[in-house]
Design an enzyme around this catalytic site. Sequence first.
Site, short mmCIF file in Angstrom:
data_model
loop_
_atom_site.label_atom_id
_atom_site.label_comp_id
_atom_site.label_asym_id
_atom_site.label_seq_id
_atom_site.Cartn_x
_atom_site.Cartn_y
_atom_site.Cartn_z
N THR A 277 0.88 -1.19 0.00
CA THR A 277 0.00 0.00 0.00
C THR A 277 0.91 1.24 0.00
O THR A 277 1.32 1.68 -1.07
CB THR A 277 -0.98 0.01 1.21
OG1 THR A 277 -0.25 -0.11 2.41
CG2 THR A 277 -1.97 -1.11 1.09
N LYS B 258 3.90 -6.95 3.91
CA LYS B 258 3.63 -5.55 3.54
C LYS B 258 3.43 -4.79 4.85
O LYS B 258 2.96 -5.33 5.85
CB LYS B 258 2.43 -5.42 2.65
CG LYS B 258 1.07 -5.72 3.21
CD LYS B 258 0.39 -4.71 4.09
CE LYS B 258 0.30 -3.36 3.46
NZ LYS B 258 -0.51 -2.45 4.37
N THR C 232 0.20 -2.85 11.15
CA THR C 232 -0.67 -2.88 9.92
C THR C 232 0.08 -3.55 8.86
O THR C 232 0.75 -2.91 8.05
CB THR C 232 -1.02 -1.54 9.32
OG1 THR C 232 -1.91 -0.94 10.18
CG2 THR C 232 -1.78 -1.65 8.02
N GLU D 17 6.57 4.77 7.17
CA GLU D 17 6.17 5.93 6.39
C GLU D 17 7.10 7.11 6.67
O GLU D 17 7.16 7.60 7.79
CB GLU D 17 4.71 6.26 6.68
CG GLU D 17 3.80 5.20 6.03
CD GLU D 17 2.34 5.29 6.43
OE1 GLU D 17 1.53 4.63 5.76
OE2 GLU D 17 2.03 5.99 7.39
N ASN E 219 0.42 10.87 5.79
CA ASN E 219 -0.78 10.56 6.55
C ASN E 219 -1.82 11.66 6.59
O ASN E 219 -3.00 11.40 6.86
CB ASN E 219 -0.40 10.09 7.95
CG ASN E 219 0.15 8.69 7.88
OD1 ASN E 219 -0.57 7.79 7.48
ND2 ASN E 219 1.41 8.52 8.19
#
Lengths: 404, 404
Positions: B149, B175, B186, B272, B395
């Site tokens: 993602t 992932k 996640t 991220e 985000n």
Amino acid sequence: MPNLRVTDLPAGFRYAARAAGIKKSGKPDLAVIVADQPAVCAGTFTTNRVVAAPVILTRERIRSGLCQAILVNSGNANACTGEQGLADARRCAALAAEALGIDKQLVSVCSTGVIGVPLPMGRFEEHIPALAAELDGEGLDAVARAIMTTDAFPKVAVRRVAAGGRECRIVGLAKGAGMIHPNMATMLAFVLSDAVLDAATAGTLLGRAVERTFNRITVDRDTSTNDTVLLLASGAAGTPPLVADSPAGETFAGALEEVLQELAKMIVRDGEGATKLVRIQVEGAASEADALTVARSVATSALVKTAFFGADANWGRIIAAAGYAGVEIDPDRVRICFDDVPMVENGLGLGAEQEVKATAVLKQSEFTVTVDLGLGSGSAWYYTSDLNYEYVRINADYRSLRQC
Amino acid sequence: MPNLRVTDLPAGFRYAARAAGIKKSGKPDLAVIVADQPAVCAGTFTTNRVVAAPVILTRERIRSGLCQAILVNSGNANACTGEQGLADARRCAALAAEALGIDKQLVSVCSTGVIGVPLPMGRFEEHIPALAAELDGEGLDAVARAIMTTDAFPKVAVRRVAAGGRECRIVGLAKGAGMIHPNMATMLAFVLSDAVLDAATAGTLLGRAVERTFNRITVDRDTSTNDTVLLLASGAAGTPPLVADSPAGETFAGALEEVLQELAKMIVRDGEGATKLVRIQVEGAASEADALTVARSVATSALVKTAFFGADANWGRIIAAAGYAGVEIDPDRVRICFDDVPMVENGLGLGAEQEVKATAVLKQSEFTVTVDLGLGSGSAWYYTSDLNYEYVRINADYRSLRQC
């Protein structure tokens, strides 16, 4: 603090502040609050196991229930400074006592700023006597400025209270913008009143008010080593002695909570980089404790906070943060509103039209997210800010660039 | 995955992946992993109370200890989608079972992506039959890409193990980049082996390995609704049955942990916005549990993580985060090193010369912070990333700009 008048201030206190060269910026960094007579005192302190020297000393000093002076510096936290730090804190109190001509046991000290650097004692030796010579009854604003570190604005709140047929006043001043999380936030707050209280009542009322205000705000989930809230009551208003759970005591307690709430919200609004003040209101939890746990979990989620910054009505992150809080949740009963715009019913999103309205709410600088768990009657709230670029900038460079 | 050879892959599995139009970007988003025969299976799942539909279904399906196919999509998490979500997950599994000619009870489904949006079932109806027609033994890399993602790179790790006189192989693919916090991140991870294991052993070994790997990483302290790790063992290598706590079982367990650790570190490195991979190593705690609590507290501190980004050896924030972890700490005994550079002894900073050396360590893309509490022999570690502008950018805009 645009409209603060001297007549708003409680009787019996004087103030002074200076630029003592503790901050590299040359801004004001040393202040004192002095009561004309020993004042009744109560305090609440950081729950961090690593406790700064001034907290150790002040915790000990206020056990007597009395305090006449608070010496406070910014620019240096006197934390993680070992035996030397404690000796320095004692020396600061002694210098202030000598300059003010009062018992050193009646001096509390507070520090905020960089951790792990010894206090520059020469600055204190030089400037404390001058500070004592500059006391006056109007200098509260200067104190509020001298305790700032990364704060963008000084934080002061006042209330007048009619209690037992006499008027008394409450003024609170606070600093705090980062390392903000209960119990408690990287913050100092001083609350002064001219009401007549005994120390036990002061402790009870302060504890209750802190629990519902400063202990329900978060900027970054980091709990500092220096957090201190002190309440000093001079008694100069000549009210009857206020007692908890009496009508007059409740009136006073309500005003005290309002002062602390106003300061607490200012701290979040001034959260490092913050552009938004968000109330997370949890309803329908199985208990109040559960509600508070869920509110805290949502309020501290980095993903929720970045979505607030982006004005993204990303309710999935909110429901996920509620889900990992660790308390009972039935996703199929969850209802979420942004201000008065319903976005989720029975755990399901209400679609694009509602999202447009919710996005408009999220673009405001202040709004409420209500999460109704649909399980019981427990409710609680938390105030939080958005997480954004500026928070990162401030904290990546704190010591090298700002040294405040 | 530059050097992955087909001979590194466990025997008995085939793969396929497609761009089915679930992601708006048009990138690959639907994949299947199929075992030639029903494989022994174990899984671990999110601890979030809000559980996505595919997790509910897969948790139920693998109770049999067997699984023959994993159907996985990115771009949509099928979370907070209610009864419809569960029906959709079942329908996906049924479509895959039909296309593959296997029992639908042997199909697990996993989803990752946006929360709160129903699965676009038409895409699944259309693309699952094509997927089944495209299976081959070399398509693992394509699957690793289709499950991404916000991931910047696909995550694959392989090991060969000599167990009981036969060689078997383990390959893991994962992932995950945001909403990363145990238990669990996640993330999706699939671990395939051709060893011979029974379901109980697979469960024991997987649980132990996850505890020491995926459950010790954090990017943002947010625990997702969809986390799933599945281990499938085809038995095609013809090893003797591996048993936990036997020599061959331990050898296999060691390799399994290495595969998971390699994937876990990749997830943090791909956190991220992350520019750094930092190991927080806590030593000298009163117990291993205390060590883990302190390591987690330091690893999740926003202030510590922004200081890593700024290459600021701000040990005060580290000691403060240890202090609010909630376990026994004696600040006067704390020792902190950045790699092999001591920065704090007995709770006190070691000065400017050490800080110059520590700053050099912090400028690296990978380093270890060791916090020795000096209290006992408990030790534990955690992997974390820095917190920076890019995390905020990703985000704040996730749904509007990326929709991945």
